[in-house]
Design a protein around this motif. Sequence first.
Motif, PDB file in Angstrom:
ATOM      1  N   MET A   1      12.809  61.937 -16.802  1.00 55.06           N
ATOM      2  CA  MET A   1      11.965  60.777 -16.693  1.00 55.06           C
ATOM      3  C   MET A   1      12.165  60.175 -15.308  1.00 55.06           C
ATOM      4  O   MET A   1      13.273  59.973 -14.861  1.00 55.06           O
ATOM      5  N   THR A   2      11.075  59.885 -14.628  1.00 56.79           N
ATOM      6  CA  THR A   2      11.151  59.336 -13.279  1.00 56.79           C
ATOM      7  C   THR A   2      10.910  57.830 -13.312  1.00 56.79           C
ATOM      8  O   THR A   2      10.247  57.303 -14.202  1.00 56.79           O
ATOM      9  N   SER A   3      11.468  57.150 -12.307  1.00 55.14           N
ATOM     10  CA  SER A   3      11.313  55.699 -12.243  1.00 55.14           C
ATOM     11  C   SER A   3      10.215  55.288 -11.278  1.00 55.14           C
ATOM     12  O   SER A   3      10.045  54.108 -11.015  1.00 55.14           O
ATOM     13  N   THR A   4       9.486  56.210 -10.723  1.00 53.62           N
ATOM     14  CA  THR A   4       8.416  55.860  -9.803  1.00 53.62           C
ATOM     15  C   THR A   4       7.121  55.643 -10.577  1.00 53.62           C
ATOM     16  O   THR A   4       6.815  56.375 -11.521  1.00 53.62           O
ATOM     17  N   PRO A   5       6.350  54.610 -10.202  1.00 66.80           N
ATOM     18  CA  PRO A   5       5.087  54.373 -10.913  1.00 66.80           C
ATOM     19  C   PRO A   5       4.041  55.410 -10.505  1.00 66.80           C
ATOM     20  O   PRO A   5       4.161  56.062  -9.472  1.00 66.80           O
ATOM     21  N   PRO A   6       3.030  55.558 -11.318  1.00 67.39           N
ATOM     22  CA  PRO A   6       1.974  56.512 -10.984  1.00 67.39           C
ATOM     23  C   PRO A   6       1.204  56.049  -9.749  1.00 67.39           C
ATOM     24  O   PRO A   6       1.204  54.872  -9.397  1.00 67.39           O
ATOM     25  N   PRO A   7       0.545  56.949  -9.041  1.00 65.25           N
ATOM     26  CA  PRO A   7      -0.215  56.558  -7.853  1.00 65.25           C
ATOM     27  C   PRO A   7      -1.340  55.589  -8.201  1.00 65.25           C
ATOM     28  O   PRO A   7      -1.975  55.705  -9.238  1.00 65.25           O
ATOM     29  N   GLY A   8      -1.546  54.591  -7.317  1.00 71.38           N
ATOM     30  CA  GLY A   8      -2.598  53.597  -7.538  1.00 71.38           C
ATOM     31  C   GLY A   8      -2.169  52.439  -8.411  1.00 71.38           C
ATOM     32  O   GLY A   8      -2.957  51.556  -8.730  1.00 71.38           O
ATOM     33  N   TYR A   9      -0.911  52.431  -8.844  1.00 69.52           N
ATOM     34  CA  TYR A   9      -0.427  51.361  -9.712  1.00 69.52           C
ATOM     35  C   TYR A   9      -0.146  50.114  -8.881  1.00 69.52           C
ATOM     36  O   TYR A   9       0.527  50.169  -7.859  1.00 69.52           O
ATOM     37  N   GLN A  10      -0.662  48.976  -9.296  1.00 71.78           N
ATOM     38  CA  GLN A  10      -0.411  47.692  -8.647  1.00 71.78           C
ATOM     39  C   GLN A  10       0.284  46.777  -9.649  1.00 71.78           C
ATOM     40  O   GLN A  10      -0.225  46.559 -10.743  1.00 71.78           O
ATOM     41  N   PRO A  11       1.454  46.240  -9.292  1.00 68.17           N
ATOM     42  CA  PRO A  11       2.109  45.326 -10.228  1.00 68.17           C
ATOM     43  C   PRO A  11       1.301  44.037 -10.364  1.00 68.17           C
ATOM     44  O   PRO A  11       0.672  43.580  -9.415  1.00 68.17           O
ATOM     45  N   ALA A  12       1.319  43.471 -11.540  1.00 66.63           N
ATOM     46  CA  ALA A  12       0.579  42.236 -11.795  1.00 66.63           C
ATOM     47  C   ALA A  12       1.324  41.063 -11.159  1.00 66.63           C
ATOM     48  O   ALA A  12       2.545  40.987 -11.241  1.00 66.63           O
ATOM     49  N   PRO A  13       0.615  40.150 -10.507  1.00 68.95           N
ATOM     50  CA  PRO A  13       1.289  38.976  -9.922  1.00 68.95           C
ATOM     51  C   PRO A  13       1.707  38.020 -11.035  1.00 68.95           C
ATOM     52  O   PRO A  13       1.098  37.953 -12.090  1.00 68.95           O
ATOM     53  N   TYR A  14       2.786  37.329 -10.783  1.00 75.40           N
ATOM     54  CA  TYR A  14       3.276  36.354 -11.750  1.00 75.40           C
ATOM     55  C   TYR A  14       2.503  35.053 -11.587  1.00 75.40           C
ATOM     56  O   TYR A  14       2.323  34.549 -10.489  1.00 75.40           O
ATOM     57  N   GLY A  15       2.055  34.481 -12.659  1.00 79.32           N
ATOM     58  CA  GLY A  15       1.324  33.223 -12.626  1.00 79.32           C
ATOM     59  C   GLY A  15      -0.070  33.396 -12.064  1.00 79.32           C
ATOM     60  O   GLY A  15      -0.616  34.495 -12.007  1.00 79.32           O
ATOM     61  N   PHE A  16      -0.641  32.281 -11.662  1.00 80.81           N
ATOM     62  CA  PHE A  16      -1.990  32.293 -11.109  1.00 80.81           C
ATOM     63  C   PHE A  16      -1.923  32.391  -9.590  1.00 80.81           C
ATOM     64  O   PHE A  16      -1.006  31.870  -8.969  1.00 80.81           O
ATOM     65  N   PRO A  17      -2.904  33.044  -8.990  1.00 84.92           N
ATOM     66  CA  PRO A  17      -2.896  33.086  -7.519  1.00 84.92           C
ATOM     67  C   PRO A  17      -3.145  31.694  -6.946  1.00 84.92           C
ATOM     68  O   PRO A  17      -3.941  30.917  -7.471  1.00 84.92           O
ATOM     69  N   GLN A  18      -2.436  31.389  -5.885  1.00 78.41           N
ATOM     70  CA  GLN A  18      -2.558  30.079  -5.255  1.00 78.41           C
ATOM     71  C   GLN A  18      -3.758  30.058  -4.315  1.00 78.41           C
ATOM     72  O   GLN A  18      -4.007  31.022  -3.604  1.00 78.41           O
ATOM     73  N   PRO A  19      -4.495  28.944  -4.296  1.00 80.26           N
ATOM     74  CA  PRO A  19      -5.613  28.855  -3.343  1.00 80.26           C
ATOM     75  C   PRO A  19      -5.070  28.714  -1.923  1.00 80.26           C
ATOM     76  O   PRO A  19      -3.938  28.278  -1.713  1.00 80.26           O
ATOM     77  N   PRO A  20      -5.868  29.069  -0.933  1.00 78.49           N
ATOM     78  CA  PRO A  20      -5.399  28.931   0.458  1.00 78.49           C
ATOM     79  C   PRO A  20      -5.252  27.456   0.824  1.00 78.49           C
ATOM     80  O   PRO A  20      -5.954  26.596   0.286  1.00 78.49           O
ATOM     81  N   PRO A  21      -4.334  27.148   1.738  1.00 73.74           N
ATOM     82  CA  PRO A  21      -4.171  25.742   2.121  1.00 73.74           C
ATOM     83  C   PRO A  21      -5.393  25.236   2.881  1.00 73.74           C
ATOM     84  O   PRO A  21      -6.099  25.988   3.541  1.00 73.74           O
ATOM     85  N   HIS A  22      -5.603  23.951   2.759  1.00 74.54           N
ATOM     86  CA  HIS A  22      -6.705  23.308   3.481  1.00 74.54           C
ATOM     87  C   HIS A  22      -6.447  23.457   4.979  1.00 74.54           C
ATOM     88  O   HIS A  22      -5.319  23.282   5.443  1.00 74.54           O
ATOM     89  N   PRO A  23      -7.470  23.765   5.770  1.00 69.51           N
ATOM     90  CA  PRO A  23      -7.231  23.997   7.202  1.00 69.51           C
ATOM     91  C   PRO A  23      -6.736  22.779   7.963  1.00 69.51           C
ATOM     92  O   PRO A  23      -6.136  22.920   9.032  1.00 69.51           O
ATOM     93  N   GLU A  24      -6.953  21.576   7.447  1.00 73.26           N
ATOM     94  CA  GLU A  24      -6.533  20.369   8.169  1.00 73.26           C
ATOM     95  C   GLU A  24      -5.319  19.691   7.548  1.00 73.26           C
ATOM     96  O   GLU A  24      -4.917  18.628   8.012  1.00 73.26           O
ATOM     97  N   ALA A  25      -4.730  20.282   6.516  1.00 73.68           N
ATOM     98  CA  ALA A  25      -3.589  19.655   5.853  1.00 73.68           C
ATOM     99  C   ALA A  25      -2.377  19.617   6.781  1.00 73.68           C
ATOM    100  O   ALA A  25      -1.680  18.601   6.868  1.00 73.68           O
ATOM    101  N   SER A  26      -2.133  20.698   7.477  1.00 72.44           N
ATOM    102  CA  SER A  26      -0.976  20.735   8.383  1.00 72.44           C
ATOM    103  C   SER A  26      -1.161  19.804   9.574  1.00 72.44           C
ATOM    104  O   SER A  26      -0.209  19.177  10.031  1.00 72.44           O
ATOM    105  N   SER A  27      -2.387  19.695  10.085  1.00 70.81           N
ATOM    106  CA  SER A  27      -2.600  18.790  11.221  1.00 70.81           C
ATOM    107  C   SER A  27      -2.429  17.331  10.808  1.00 70.81           C
ATOM    108  O   SER A  27      -1.945  16.519  11.604  1.00 70.81           O
ATOM    109  N   ALA A  28      -2.803  16.998   9.576  1.00 69.58           N
ATOM    110  CA  ALA A  28      -2.563  15.632   9.090  1.00 69.58           C
ATOM    111  C   ALA A  28      -1.073  15.345   9.033  1.00 69.58           C
ATOM    112  O   ALA A  28      -0.617  14.261   9.432  1.00 69.58           O
ATOM    113  N   MET A  29      -0.301  16.332   8.569  1.00 75.92           N
ATOM    114  CA  MET A  29       1.141  16.150   8.497  1.00 75.92           C
ATOM    115  C   MET A  29       1.747  16.018   9.899  1.00 75.92           C
ATOM    116  O   MET A  29       2.608  15.170  10.134  1.00 75.92           O
TER     117      MET A  29
END
Length: 132
Positions: A1-29
Amino acid sequence: MTSTPPPGYQPAPYGFPQPPPHPEASSAMVFGIVGLCLSVMCGGIGVFIAPFGWIKGKRVMAEIDANPAAYGGRSNAQAGFITGIIGTVFGALMMLFWIAYVVFIIVMLFVVAEVEPTTTYDSVNAMLSSRI
């Protein structure tokens, strides 16, 4: 038995994907933090920069709250908002202090200029000779 995943396998991300930060949030800070630092360390100069962080942070937070799925980075915008308020208040207080200081110096110069000397060397000699 091998421990390598099959080709094309993508692990599922944990939780929900985060939206991109607002482009002006860092400049406000950045505006808020720089304004606060200049208000505290440079005698109130930050009063000209800190309101930009305050206004921009408030606007960006409103845009993020209106559509939270599209933008992230609310914490950076909130940091700019809060430090902008504090920097504006400190800057205004420091500017008032410097204005009061300059007015005090000018008033003291006029008060000292109007005082006539009441003691002369003759009166000092007269006082010293009367005690001997």
